[in-house]
Design a protein around this motif. Structure first.
Motif, PDB file in Angstrom:
ATOM      1  N   GLY A 186       0.895  -1.325   0.062  1.00 54.23           N
ATOM      2  CA  GLY A 186      -0.114   0.481  -0.096  1.00 54.23           C
ATOM      3  C   GLY A 186       0.647   1.273  -0.373  1.00 54.23           C
ATOM      4  O   GLY A 186       0.343   2.574   0.243  1.00 54.23           O
ATOM      5  N   VAL A 187       1.951   1.147  -0.244  1.00 59.11           N
ATOM      6  CA  VAL A 187       3.458   2.293  -0.252  1.00 59.11           C
ATOM      7  C   VAL A 187       3.397   2.204  -1.299  1.00 59.11           C
ATOM      8  O   VAL A 187       3.792   1.660  -2.177  1.00 59.11           O
ATOM      9  N   HIS A 188       3.727   4.732  -2.086  1.00 55.92           N
ATOM     10  CA  HIS A 188       3.794   4.211  -2.993  1.00 55.92           C
ATOM     11  C   HIS A 188       5.602   5.099  -3.307  1.00 55.92           C
ATOM     12  O   HIS A 188       5.530   5.668  -3.052  1.00 55.92           O
ATOM     13  N   ALA A 189       5.950   5.118  -4.261  1.00 53.04           N
ATOM     14  CA  ALA A 189       6.800   6.489  -4.138  1.00 53.04           C
ATOM     15  C   ALA A 189       6.309   7.535  -4.768  1.00 53.04           C
ATOM     16  O   ALA A 189       5.451   7.723  -5.327  1.00 53.04           O
ATOM     17  N   GLY A 190       7.119   9.255  -4.280  1.00 49.88           N
ATOM     18  CA  GLY A 190       6.460  10.145  -4.495  1.00 49.88           C
ATOM     19  C   GLY A 190       5.766  10.409  -5.790  1.00 49.88           C
ATOM     20  O   GLY A 190       5.247  10.923  -6.310  1.00 49.88           O
ATOM     21  N   ARG A 191       7.551  10.200  -6.991  1.00 49.73           N
ATOM     22  CA  ARG A 191       7.203  10.125  -7.939  1.00 49.73           C
ATOM     23  C   ARG A 191       5.698   9.478  -8.739  1.00 49.73           C
ATOM     24  O   ARG A 191       5.341  10.166  -9.830  1.00 49.73           O
ATOM     25  N   ALA A 192       5.040   8.196  -9.142  1.00 50.22           N
ATOM     26  CA  ALA A 192       4.175   7.721  -8.565  1.00 50.22           C
ATOM     27  C   ALA A 192       2.915   8.333  -8.098  1.00 50.22           C
ATOM     28  O   ALA A 192       1.911   8.858  -8.705  1.00 50.22           O
ATOM     29  N   VAL A 193       3.242   9.245  -7.273  1.00 52.03           N
ATOM     30  CA  VAL A 193       1.695   9.826  -6.521  1.00 52.03           C
ATOM     31  C   VAL A 193       1.900  11.120  -7.365  1.00 52.03           C
ATOM     32  O   VAL A 193       0.387  11.456  -7.885  1.00 52.03           O
ATOM     33  N   ALA A 206       2.776   4.489 -11.686  1.00 57.53           N
ATOM     34  CA  ALA A 206       1.966   4.691 -11.684  1.00 57.53           C
ATOM     35  C   ALA A 206       0.541   4.665 -11.751  1.00 57.53           C
ATOM     36  O   ALA A 206      -0.703   4.446 -10.716  1.00 57.53           O
ATOM     37  N   GLN A 207      -0.163   3.631 -12.679  1.00 60.91           N
ATOM     38  CA  GLN A 207      -0.833   2.722 -12.750  1.00 60.91           C
ATOM     39  C   GLN A 207      -1.301   2.247 -11.452  1.00 60.91           C
ATOM     40  O   GLN A 207      -2.267   2.553 -10.949  1.00 60.91           O
TER      41      GLN A 207
END
Length: 243
Positions: A186-193, A206-207
């Motif tokens: 449930g954690v995402h890199a800031g660039r993806a967010v 990102a998807q």
């Protein structure tokens, strides 16, 4: 006594229909000018009724009715343009869109942007761009309902999201920074967010972030109500992996 209200050739899509008496149907539609409406289609189940071929899901319609938008009587329906052919996973995705509208969009609440986003999503599904079509629709629907998440700032600190940090999404609050070591499903890199915030979903990360974030936001809006279409999609995917 005033004459019943009449609406002529309103742009619409059929979301759901169910039998009513031996010869008729109850229709749930989304219209561009009047939002989601429920109409009675007298005689629509008769074998020779021209409405049988017209009243199909994923087919742009022009509908006319008399009376109220909630419980009025369908007086005419004709194709707005050619029906969109969906099959397999794309068909299930189409029913997912319909179910979202039925469960989340209030009746007679005009949302032109949602109507347009739905039409674009159906076209995207037909073209095979399933993930972007679904995520773009979910984004517009959440924004119109007032639940669109702010993905540009950390909900706790108020600081801008940073591309080289990691974040998780909490429905009702927003994105929250976590330690890199806490990275998980449930954690995402800031660039993806940030890519999701810009609507740029070309990259797989990102998807994935968009699917998880918008899925959590929609589940929050549903308040515990399940989606039959989503359960079917998950079951089909499980069978595919097992096969």
């Amino acid at each position: 006594m005033s004459a019943p209200r009449r609406k002529q050739l309103e742009a619409a899509w059929l979301l759901h229909h169910r039998p009513w008496s031996d010869t008729s149907r109850i229709l749930d539609l989304i219209t561009r000018e009047h939002g989601r409406v429920t109409l009675f289609a007298h005689g629509a189940r008769r074998p020779k009724s021209p409405l049988r071929a017209v009243l199909q899901p994923f087919a742009p319609l022009l509908v006319s009715w008399s009376g109220r938008a909630d419980g009025g009587t369908l007086t005419a329906a004709e194709p707005g343009s050619a029906a969109v052919a969906l099959a397999g996973a794309r068909l299930l995705s189409g029913f997912y869109l319909n179910e979202l509208l039925l469960k989340l969009l209030p009746k007679e609440d005009r949302h032109e942007s949602v109507f347009d986003a739905y039409a674009a999503a159906i076209e995207g599904l037909a073209a095979g761009d399933e993930q972007r079509a679904l995520r773009a629709f979910e984004r517009v629907l959440l924004e119109e309902l007032g639940y669109g998440p702010d993905l540009s700032r950390d909900a706790s600190s108020g600081r801008p999201v940073e591309g080289d940090r990691y974040y998780h999404f909490e429905p009702g609050r927003g994105v929250l920074a976590v330690r890199d070591a806490d990275a998980g499903p449930g954690v995402h890199a800031g660039r993806a967010v940030l890519a999701v915030a810009r609507g740029e979903l070309a990259e797989p990360c990102a998807q994935r972030a968009a699917r998880v974030i918008y899925g959590a936001a929609i589940a929050h809006c549903l308040e515990g109500r399940g989606l039959a279409s989503r359960e079917v999609m998950l079951a089909v995917r499980r069978l595919g992996r097992e096969g």
